[in-house]
Write a protein that holds these residues in place. Structure first.
Motif, mmCIF file in Angstrom:
data_model
loop_
_atom_site.group_PDB
_atom_site.id
_atom_site.type_symbol
_atom_site.label_atom_id
_atom_site.label_comp_id
_atom_site.label_asym_id
_atom_site.label_seq_id
_atom_site.Cartn_x
_atom_site.Cartn_y
_atom_site.Cartn_z
ATOM 1 N N ALA B 134 0.854 -1.203 0.000
ATOM 2 C CA ALA B 134 0.000 0.000 0.000
ATOM 3 C C ALA B 134 0.886 1.249 0.000
ATOM 4 O O ALA B 134 0.628 2.205 -0.722
ATOM 5 C CB ALA B 134 -0.929 -0.013 1.209
ATOM 6 N N GLY B 135 1.919 1.223 0.832
ATOM 7 C CA GLY B 135 2.995 2.214 0.762
ATOM 8 C C GLY B 135 2.705 3.642 1.187
ATOM 9 O O GLY B 135 3.530 4.522 0.954
ATOM 10 N N ARG B 136 1.533 3.906 1.835
ATOM 11 C CA ARG B 136 1.302 5.270 2.303
ATOM 12 C C ARG B 136 2.136 5.499 3.559
ATOM 13 O O ARG B 136 2.550 4.545 4.218
ATOM 14 C CB ARG B 136 -0.189 5.480 2.616
ATOM 15 N N LYS B 137 2.310 6.776 3.921
ATOM 16 C CA LYS B 137 3.126 7.091 5.094
ATOM 17 C C LYS B 137 2.618 6.361 6.333
ATOM 18 O O LYS B 137 3.391 5.825 7.127
ATOM 19 C CB LYS B 137 3.132 8.599 5.350
ATOM 20 N N LYS B 138 1.293 6.369 6.506
ATOM 21 C CA LYS B 138 0.733 5.746 7.710
ATOM 22 C C LYS B 138 0.941 4.229 7.696
ATOM 23 O O LYS B 138 1.072 3.617 8.745
ATOM 24 C CB LYS B 138 -0.742 6.115 7.900
ATOM 25 N N ASP B 139 0.998 3.648 6.498
ATOM 26 C CA ASP B 139 1.255 2.202 6.414
ATOM 27 C C ASP B 139 2.690 1.893 6.818
ATOM 28 O O ASP B 139 2.950 0.942 7.544
ATOM 29 C CB ASP B 139 1.010 1.703 4.984
ATOM 30 N N LYS B 171 13.864 -2.387 1.707
ATOM 31 C CA LYS B 171 15.222 -1.833 1.876
ATOM 32 C C LYS B 171 15.217 -0.359 1.538
ATOM 33 O O LYS B 171 15.793 0.464 2.234
ATOM 34 C CB LYS B 171 16.209 -2.576 0.946
ATOM 35 N N ARG B 172 14.549 -0.025 0.443
ATOM 36 C CA ARG B 172 14.475 1.367 -0.005
ATOM 37 C C ARG B 172 13.832 2.263 1.069
ATOM 38 O O ARG B 172 14.225 3.407 1.253
ATOM 39 C CB ARG B 172 13.659 1.430 -1.305
ATOM 40 N N GLN B 173 12.869 1.688 1.772
ATOM 41 C CA GLN B 173 12.177 2.457 2.838
ATOM 42 C C GLN B 173 12.978 2.445 4.141
ATOM 43 O O GLN B 173 12.566 3.082 5.121
ATOM 44 C CB GLN B 173 10.778 1.866 3.093
ATOM 45 N N GLY B 174 14.078 1.707 4.149
ATOM 46 C CA GLY B 174 14.938 1.641 5.340
ATOM 47 C C GLY B 174 14.262 0.966 6.526
ATOM 48 O O GLY B 174 14.542 1.287 7.680
ATOM 49 N N LEU B 175 13.376 0.020 6.233
ATOM 50 C CA LEU B 175 12.617 -0.616 7.314
ATOM 51 C C LEU B 175 13.221 -1.945 7.778
ATOM 52 O O LEU B 175 12.930 -2.412 8.863
ATOM 53 C CB LEU B 175 11.166 -0.836 6.887
ATOM 54 N N LEU B 176 14.026 -2.566 6.939
ATOM 55 C CA LEU B 176 14.604 -3.855 7.315
ATOM 56 C C LEU B 176 16.064 -3.932 6.881
ATOM 57 O O LEU B 176 16.373 -3.568 5.759
ATOM 58 C CB LEU B 176 13.786 -4.980 6.650
#
Lengths: 67, 176
Positions: B134-139, B171-176
């Motif tokens: 979904a990729g929204r900020k809140k997600d 990875k791009r979102q820096g989450l893992l």
């Protein structure tokens, strides 16, 4: 009766960092503990949050769940 | 005497209504997703609706899924429409026909009892993948919280992300 002197806390440098770490660890622990609440309890809290939000800024689309 | 409100009655009735739809064969399976599923794993936060991923196999030809029987049934029971939601027992519910990832999430969902009523919740590993898609900020914020506060099977998560081409994105979102 002897006058009890109030304690004064002064923190600097390393101690300040230590205290900040303790405070932030406390906050993290609080959030993790909240996450461990039973699901039923979380739903109760959600409805409370909805009530607070609706009190601050009522909106037709953001309804408080009817119970 | 204090006024005691049982906040969970409405939620129990929502779950009962959806379970009845499975019993009647209107839907084949379902799992709670979205914010409410996230809340199962993380601390409570403000949300207003319940997302239900549904699997419908009957009468399915190709990619066409007929939702009218579901909506007609709910309307017939007196549950009104409001925007994209159907209001069941005062709670806005959104029925989402599951895509491939969500179908796998429903089939592997965690079985729980809510006030003694059986229901299913999307597991955190699948929830992370769905939210990432979904990729929204809140997600993305919910993903961060799930990774921080819930027990996540990292190996399983990586398998799911690889299977649905989401490895690079996380990875791009820096989450893992």
């Amino acid at each position: 009766m002897k006058h009890k002197e109030k304690k004064k806390y002064i923190v600097t440098g390393e101690d300040m960092e230590k205290i900040r770490r303790i405070v932030f660890c406390g906050k993290e622990k609080f959030h993790k503990d909240q996450a461990k609440l039973p699901f039923e309890e979380k739903i109760k809290l959600l409805v409370e949050l909805q009530k607070i939000a609706s009190g601050i800024r009522p909106s037709e689309n953001r309804v408080v769940w009817k119970v | 005497m204090p006024f005691i409100v049982n906040y969970n009655v409405a939620m129990v009735n929502v779950i009962k209504a959806i379970n009845r739809m499975v019993e009647k064969g209107l839907i084949d399976d379902y799992a709670i997703g979205g914010g409410i599923a996230a809340m199962f794993y993380i601390e409570p936060f403000l949300t207003y609706d319940v997302d239900i991923f549904i699997l419908i196999e009957q009468g399915k030809k190709g990619r066409i899924i007929l939702l009218s029987p579901v909506y007609n049934y709910l309307n017939g029971r007196g549950y009104p429409w409001k925007g994209e939601h159907i209001i069941i027992e005062g709670i806005p519910v959104q029925f989402i026909p599951a895509d491939e990832l969500e179908t796998e999430a429903v089939r592997n969902a965690r079985k729980i009892l809510f006030k003694g009523i059986a229901t299913k919740i999307v597991k955190p590993e699948y929830l992370i993948a769905i939210l990432l898609k979904a990729g929204r900020k809140k997600d993305l914020h919910k993903i961060e919280k799930i990774l921080e506060e819930a027990k996540v099977d990292r190996k399983k998560l990586k398998e799911i992300l690889a299977k649905y081409d989401l490895k690079e994105e996380i990875k791009r979102q820096g989450l893992l």
